[in-house]
Scaffold this active site. Structure first.
Site, PDB file in Angstrom:
ATOM      1  CG  ASP A  81      -9.339   1.245  -2.811  1.00  0.00           C
ATOM      2  OD1 ASP A  81      -8.655   0.347  -2.276  1.00  0.00           O
ATOM      3  OD2 ASP A  81      -8.873   2.038  -3.650  1.00  0.00           O
ATOM      4  CG  HIS A  82     -10.834  -1.936  -5.854  1.00  0.00           C
ATOM      5  ND1 HIS A  82     -11.224  -0.611  -5.842  1.00  0.00           N
ATOM      6  CD2 HIS A  82      -9.832  -2.019  -6.758  1.00  0.00           C
ATOM      7  CE1 HIS A  82     -10.503   0.064  -6.722  1.00  0.00           C
ATOM      8  NE2 HIS A  82      -9.641  -0.762  -7.285  1.00  0.00           N
ATOM      9  CB  CYS A  94      -6.501   3.104  -1.166  1.00  0.00           C
ATOM     10  SG  CYS A  94      -5.299   4.430  -1.258  1.00  0.00           S
ATOM     11  N   GLY A  95      -4.649   1.283  -2.574  1.00  0.00           N
ATOM     12  CA  GLY A  95      -3.503   0.683  -3.245  1.00  0.00           C
ATOM     13  C   GLY A  95      -2.191   1.359  -2.910  1.00  0.00           C
ATOM     14  CB  THR A  96      -0.764   4.587  -3.807  1.00  0.00           C
ATOM     15  OG1 THR A  96      -1.909   5.448  -3.686  1.00  0.00           O
ATOM     16  CG2 THR A  96      -0.636   4.067  -5.226  1.00  0.00           C
ATOM     17  N   GLY A  97      -2.132   4.199  -0.862  1.00  0.00           N
ATOM     18  CA  GLY A  97      -2.308   4.930   0.387  1.00  0.00           C
ATOM     19  C   GLY A  97      -2.480   6.420   0.163  1.00  0.00           C
ATOM     20  N   GLY A 157      -4.451   8.232  -2.136  1.00  0.00           N
ATOM     21  CA  GLY A 157      -5.817   8.739  -2.278  1.00  0.00           C
ATOM     22  C   GLY A 157      -6.547   8.775  -0.953  1.00  0.00           C
ATOM     23  CG  HIS A 193       8.238  12.876  16.369  1.00  0.00           C
ATOM     24  ND1 HIS A 193       9.371  13.094  15.620  1.00  0.00           N
ATOM     25  CD2 HIS A 193       8.673  12.386  17.564  1.00  0.00           C
ATOM     26  CE1 HIS A 193      10.450  12.761  16.325  1.00  0.00           C
ATOM     27  NE2 HIS A 193      10.051  12.315  17.506  1.00  0.00           N
ATOM     28  NE  ARG A 201      11.500  17.979  19.637  1.00  0.00           N
ATOM     29  CZ  ARG A 201      11.676  16.760  20.159  1.00  0.00           C
ATOM     30  NH1 ARG A 201      11.347  16.530  21.425  1.00  0.00           N
ATOM     31  NH2 ARG A 201      12.173  15.766  19.438  1.00  0.00           N
ATOM     32  CG  HIS A 202       6.855  16.128  19.015  1.00  0.00           C
ATOM     33  ND1 HIS A 202       7.548  16.402  17.863  1.00  0.00           N
ATOM     34  CD2 HIS A 202       7.689  15.395  19.803  1.00  0.00           C
ATOM     35  CE1 HIS A 202       8.750  15.837  17.929  1.00  0.00           C
ATOM     36  NE2 HIS A 202       8.861  15.225  19.104  1.00  0.00           N
TER      37      HIS A 202
HETATM   38  C1  RB5 Z   1      -7.241   1.852  -7.163  1.00  0.00           C
HETATM   39  O1  RB5 Z   1      -6.868   1.251  -8.357  1.00  0.00           O
HETATM   40  C2  RB5 Z   1      -6.185   2.845  -6.710  1.00  0.00           C
HETATM   41  O2  RB5 Z   1      -6.163   3.954  -7.532  1.00  0.00           O
HETATM   42  C3  RB5 Z   1      -6.426   3.244  -5.269  1.00  0.00           C
HETATM   43  O3  RB5 Z   1      -6.448   2.110  -4.479  1.00  0.00           O
HETATM   44  C4  RB5 Z   1      -5.389   4.154  -4.653  1.00  0.00           C
HETATM   45  O4  RB5 Z   1      -4.106   3.690  -4.896  1.00  0.00           O
HETATM   46  C5  RB5 Z   1      -5.529   5.594  -4.944  1.00  0.00           C
HETATM   47  O5  RB5 Z   1      -4.796   6.442  -4.427  1.00  0.00           O
END
Ligand code: RB5
Length: 143
Positions: free
Chosen positions: A8-9, A65-68, A70, A98, A132-133
Site C-alpha cells: 500500500d502507500h 504495509c505500514g505495520t505489516g 494488515g 522452520h 519435524r517442521h
Molecule cells: C495505512 O495507514 C496502514 O493502516 C497500513 O499500511 C497498515 O499498517 C495496516 O495494517
C-alpha cells in the site's frame, strides 16, 4: 526466480528499493503494489500476490504495509499461503527454515530500509529445513 510483490502507500518507497534489488539480481518481479503515495486499501494490493504464489505463477511473494499486520492478515486467508511478518533477519531466516514461509511481510514504518533489504536477501537465500517442521506445516491448513 520470479517474485510477486504488493504494497500500500506506506510501503511504496521500500517496494521500489526492493524491486531495484531484485532486478539487480536478475530476478523477475511482478509488481501488484501501488507506486504512489495516495492512501489506498492494502487488501486490494496484496491478494493478487497471494493468488500468484498459491497458483505457482511465482516462486515467492513479498508484501509491505505500514505495520505489516494488515497485509499479513490478508494473505494468510489464502489456504496455500504461509505469510510471515518479520522485523529482522533472524526472524526472516527462521520463517524459512522452520515455517517454509512463502510470502515475506514487511512493516515499513517500523524497520529501516537497509534492514528490509537485508531481510529480503535472507528470505531468498534461506531454505526450508524440512524434517519435524514438515509435519508441523502440514497441520497448518484448516480442513
Ligand atoms: C495505512 O495507514 C496502514 O493502516 C497500513 O499500511 C497498515 O499498517 C495496516 O495494517
Amino acid at each position: 526466480m520470479k517474485i510477486a510483490i504488493g504494497n500500500d502507500h506506506a510501503g511504496t518507497e521500500y517496494k521500489l528499493a526492493i524491486v531495484g534489488l531484485l532486478k539487480s539480481k536478475n530476478i523477475e518481479v511482478v509488481n501488484y503494489g501501488t507506486d504512489g503515495t495516495d492512501s489506498v486499501d492494502y487488501p486490494d494490493f496484496v491478494h493478487p500476490v497471494a493468488m500468484d504464489v498459491e497458483q505457482g505463477n511465482v516462486d515467492m511473494g513479498i508484501v509491505i504495509c505500514g505495520t505489516g499486520n494488515g497485509a499479513t492478515m490478508t494473505i494468510n486467508k489464502h489456504q496455500g499461503i504461509r505469510g510471515a511478518l518479520c522485523w529482522n533477519k533472524e526472524l526472516t531466516a527462521l520463517a524459512r527454515t522452520h515455517n517454509d514461509a512463502n510470502i515475506l511481510s514487511l512493516p515499513a514504518r517500523f524497520i529501516a530500509l537497509p534492514q528490509a533489504l537485508e531481510m529480503v536477501e535472507t528470505f531468498l537465500k534461506t531454505s526450508f529445513e524440512g524434517g519435524r517442521h514438515e509435519r508441523r506445516i502440514e497441520k497448518i491448513p484448516c480442513i
